[in-house]
Scaffold this motif. Structure first.
Motif, mmCIF file in Angstrom:
data_model
loop_
_atom_site.group_PDB
_atom_site.id
_atom_site.type_symbol
_atom_site.label_atom_id
_atom_site.label_comp_id
_atom_site.label_asym_id
_atom_site.label_seq_id
_atom_site.Cartn_x
_atom_site.Cartn_y
_atom_site.Cartn_z
ATOM 1 N N LEU A 136 -9.107 44.034 -40.332
ATOM 2 C CA LEU A 136 -7.736 43.895 -40.813
ATOM 3 C C LEU A 136 -6.884 43.578 -39.599
ATOM 4 N N GLY A 180 -1.752 43.896 -38.524
ATOM 5 C CA GLY A 180 -0.888 44.560 -39.491
ATOM 6 C C GLY A 180 0.021 45.574 -38.819
ATOM 7 N N ASP A 189 -4.879 46.041 -35.128
ATOM 8 C CA ASP A 189 -6.008 45.724 -35.992
ATOM 9 C C ASP A 189 -6.750 47.012 -36.377
ATOM 10 N N ASP A 228 -6.004 38.446 -42.600
ATOM 11 C CA ASP A 228 -4.728 38.378 -41.890
ATOM 12 C C ASP A 228 -3.738 39.335 -42.553
ATOM 13 N N CYS A 229 -3.286 40.335 -41.815
ATOM 14 C CA CYS A 229 -2.359 41.343 -42.345
ATOM 15 C C CYS A 229 -0.997 41.266 -41.684
ATOM 16 N N SER A 230 -0.643 40.079 -41.185
ATOM 17 C CA SER A 230 0.602 39.932 -40.425
ATOM 18 C C SER A 230 1.833 40.357 -41.216
ATOM 19 N N LEU A 270 1.763 42.600 -43.745
ATOM 20 C CA LEU A 270 1.379 43.771 -44.518
ATOM 21 C C LEU A 270 1.542 45.058 -43.713
ATOM 22 N N LEU A 306 -0.272 48.673 -43.128
ATOM 23 C CA LEU A 306 -1.556 49.348 -43.305
ATOM 24 C C LEU A 306 -1.348 50.844 -43.132
#
Length: 285
Positions: free
Chosen positions: A9, A12, A27, A51-53, A55, A57
Motif C-alpha cells: 500500500l 498513503g 507505505d 497507489d494510496c496517494s 487514501l 490508511l
C-alpha cells in the motif's frame, strides 16, 4: 510450497494508532496477510502495488456487538419495547431461518461492515445454524468472536426456540471444537446466553465454566430495558448485574451489552471486575 503473496500500500496517509498517535505519509507492506513493514518500503518487495496517494490508511474498526442473524430483519417493529419486539417479531423471524437464509443474512451483514471499514466483530447468533455464520466469516476474511445464543428457560422462551440446557451446551462445545482458534486465530468462539431472562441459572453457570475451560469470551445482554430488569428482580430477587455476577458473567473475558439501566452498585461491580460494556446508541436512544 505456495508462493509468497505480498501487497504494498504505497504513499498513503497512515493513522498509526501507536503510542505517539503519529500520522505519517508512507507505505505498508502486507505479506501473506500480515503487516510486516511500515514507512518507506522498497517496491521490489511486493507482488502487488496499490497507489494510496489519495487514501487514508488506518486500523480496521471493531464492532463489539452484532446479530448477523438479524440483518434481514432490519427496520421491523422499531416502535416496540424490547420484550414485545423480541416476542412478536424477532424470535419468530429467527426461528424461520434455515441454513441458506442464515448464510445470506451473515453474508450481507459482513459485506456492509467490511465496506464501512469494520474488520473485527463480536457476534451473537440465534439458537441454530451458527456453522453458517462462521463459514461466511472464514470466506470473507473478517475477524470474529461469535457464538450461538442459548435459551433454556421455558417460562419466557417460546417453544420454537426453547432449548434443552444440556443440548445447548453440547452444541456450543461442538462449535468450539470445530471453529475456535481456526484461520490463524481469526475465528474465535464466544459463549452467548441471550440474556438472564431466557436462561436458567444452570445454563449460565455452565456456560461461564465452559468458556473458561476453552479460553473463550462471554457475551450476553444486560439491563437494556426496565421490564427485563423487573422480570429478574421478581424471579431471582436480584438486580440484573448482581445476578449475572453470581453465576460468573463478569470479568475481563466478559462483554455485557447495553447496560442502560444500572444503579451505582452495579456500575461499581463492573468497574471492580474489569467487565466490558458494549453500548448500542442506535438501539437505545
Amino acid at each position: 510450497m505456495a508462493a509468497q503473496k505480498s501487497t504494498l500500500l504505497r504513499n498513503g496517509l497512515i493513522v498509526t494508532m501507536d503510542n505517539h498517535e503519529r500520522l505519517l505519509r508512507g507505505d505498508i507492506l502486507i505479506e501473506n496477510g500480515v503487516l510486516t513493514q511500515l514507512g518507506q518500503v522498497d517496491k521490489k518487495n511486493a507482488t502487488t502495488i496499490i497507489d494510496c496517494s489519495n487514501l487514508i490508511l488506518l486500523p480496521g474498526f471493531i464492532q463489539t456487538h452484532t446479530h448477523l442473524c438479524q440483518t434481514l430483519f432490519r427496520g421491523q417493529a422499531d416502535d416496540l419495547q424490547l420484550l414485545p419486539w423480541l416476542q412478536q417479531k424477532i424470535w419468530p423471524m429467527e426461528a424461520s431461518h434455515d441454513a441458506e437464509t442464515m448464510r445470506i443474512s451473515a453474508r450481507l451483514g459482513i459485506a456492509e461492515m467490511l465496506k464501512s471499514g469494520t474488520t473485527t466483530i463480536q457476534d451473537m447468533g440465534s439458537t441454530h445454524h451458527y456453522d453458517e455464520i462462521f463459514e461466511e466469516a472464514r470466506q470473507t476474511g473478517i475477524r470474529i468472536n461469535g457464538g450461538k445464543c442459548m435459551m433454556d428457560f421455558a417460562e419466557t422462551v417460546p417453544d420454537y426456540l426453547l432449548e434443552d440446557g444440556k443440548s445447548s451446551l453440547q452444541e456450543s462445545e461442538r462449535l468450539i471444537k470445530t471453529w475456535h482458534g481456526t484461520e490463524n486465530n481469526r475465528l474465535r468462539y464466544s459463549m452467548a446466553p441471550r440474556f438472564a431472562v431466557s436462561c436458567t441459572t444452570h445454563l449460565l453457570a455452565e456456560s461461564a465454566a465452559m468458556a473458561r475451560q476453552y479460553g473463550c469470551n462471554l457475551h450476553t445482554h444486560a439491563s437494556e430495558n426496565r421490564d427485563e430488569i423487573a422480570l429478574i428482580e421478581k424471579r431471582e430477587n436480584s438486580r440484573n448485574i448482581d445476578f449475572l455476577h453470581k453465576y460468573g458473567f463478569t470479568g475481563e473475558d466478559t462483554t455485557l451489552v447495553h447496560c442502560v439501566w444500572l444503579n451505582e452498585h452495579e456500575k461499581d461491580t463492573l468497574h471492580d471486575t474489569h467487565t466490558s460494556v458494549a453500548h448500542c446508541p442506535a438501539s437505545n436512544l
